[in-house]
Design a protein around this motif. Structure first.
Motif, PDB file in Angstrom:
ATOM      1  N   UNK A 156       0.841  -1.188   0.000  1.00 15.17           N
ATOM      2  CA  UNK A 156       0.000   0.000   0.000  1.00 15.17           C
ATOM      3  C   UNK A 156       0.881   1.243   0.000  1.00 15.17           C
ATOM      4  N   UNK A 157       0.397   2.275  -0.654  1.00 16.34           N
ATOM      5  CA  UNK A 157       1.098   3.556  -0.633  1.00 16.34           C
ATOM      6  C   UNK A 157       0.915   4.185   0.755  1.00 16.34           C
ATOM      7  N   UNK A 214     -10.746  -4.096   2.862  1.00 15.95           N
ATOM      8  CA  UNK A 214     -11.050  -5.234   1.987  1.00 15.95           C
ATOM      9  C   UNK A 214     -11.037  -4.821   0.517  1.00 15.95           C
ATOM     10  N   UNK A 215     -11.571  -3.659   0.219  1.00 18.34           N
ATOM     11  CA  UNK A 215     -11.565  -3.166  -1.167  1.00 18.34           C
ATOM     12  C   UNK A 215     -10.129  -2.947  -1.648  1.00 18.34           C
ATOM     13  N   UNK A 216      -9.293  -2.372  -0.803  1.00 16.06           N
ATOM     14  CA  UNK A 216      -7.900  -2.121  -1.173  1.00 16.06           C
ATOM     15  C   UNK A 216      -7.128  -3.434  -1.328  1.00 16.06           C
ATOM     16  N   UNK A 217      -7.445  -4.411  -0.498  1.00 16.51           N
ATOM     17  CA  UNK A 217      -6.821  -5.732  -0.630  1.00 16.51           C
ATOM     18  C   UNK A 217      -7.184  -6.330  -1.993  1.00 16.51           C
ATOM     19  N   UNK A 218      -8.442  -6.232  -2.363  1.00 14.45           N
ATOM     20  CA  UNK A 218      -8.890  -6.751  -3.660  1.00 14.45           C
ATOM     21  C   UNK A 218      -8.162  -6.048  -4.807  1.00 14.45           C
ATOM     22  N   UNK A 219      -8.053  -4.725  -4.717  1.00 16.26           N
ATOM     23  CA  UNK A 219      -7.337  -3.971  -5.757  1.00 16.26           C
ATOM     24  C   UNK A 219      -5.873  -4.403  -5.833  1.00 16.26           C
ATOM     25  N   UNK A 220      -5.258  -4.587  -4.687  1.00 16.03           N
ATOM     26  CA  UNK A 220      -3.850  -4.983  -4.654  1.00 16.03           C
ATOM     27  C   UNK A 220      -3.666  -6.360  -5.258  1.00 16.03           C
ATOM     28  N   UNK A 221      -4.590  -7.284  -4.962  1.00 16.15           N
ATOM     29  CA  UNK A 221      -4.522  -8.626  -5.560  1.00 16.15           C
ATOM     30  C   UNK A 221      -4.619  -8.548  -7.083  1.00 16.15           C
ATOM     31  N   UNK A 222      -5.502  -7.692  -7.586  1.00 16.37           N
ATOM     32  CA  UNK A 222      -5.640  -7.524  -9.029  1.00 16.37           C
ATOM     33  C   UNK A 222      -4.344  -6.980  -9.640  1.00 16.37           C
ATOM     34  N   UNK A 223      -3.737  -6.009  -8.960  1.00 18.68           N
ATOM     35  CA  UNK A 223      -2.465  -5.454  -9.443  1.00 18.68           C
ATOM     36  C   UNK A 223      -1.384  -6.535  -9.488  1.00 18.68           C
TER      37      UNK A 223
END
Length: 128
Positions: A60-61, A86-95
């Protein structure tokens, strides 16, 4: 009286530099009490530092870490914070999944380039 920490105590305990702690303070993520020139950190500051370090470890930044920390509201629970996390975790997984695909594609391209070079060398050619 609750436990307090000096900057060196936190640095030693969390295995980070005092400079890093001062940086997070400059970014408005920590606000220790002052006794003259001495910074006095609370247990909440320690938890905040742990959250920053955990967030940085998972990619995370600093801005994302700050956003998550600011969402915590002990009087109303932390549902919003957890949902955002949870939303940020999902975004990070996609990245990470995209990065993995990119790496795999690059490996295939390297394999192809390597095969061409080896074939050219075996055939006595000198151009790639």
């Amino acid at each position: 009286m609750s436990e307090t920490y000096s900057i060196s105590d936190l640095a030693r305990e969390l295995d980070i530099t005092t400079r890093a702690i001062r940086f997070y303070e400059e970014q408005g993520m920590l606000s220790p009490e002052r006794r003259g020139q001495e910074r006095i950190y609370s247990p909440r500051d320690k938890v905040t530092l742990k959250l920053i370090l955990r967030g940085k470890r998972i990619g995370f930044s600093l801005a994302e870490c700050k956003e998550l920390i600011e969402l915590y509201d002990p009087s109303h629970g932390n549902r919003k914070q957890l949902e955002t996390f949870l939303h940020k975790i999902s975004q990070r997984r996609q990245q990470l999944a995209q990065q993995l695909l990119d790496i795999q594609q690059m490996q295939l391209e390297l394999d192809t380039a390597e095969e061409r070079c080896l074939a050219a060398l075996a055939g006595g050619q000198t151009s790639a």
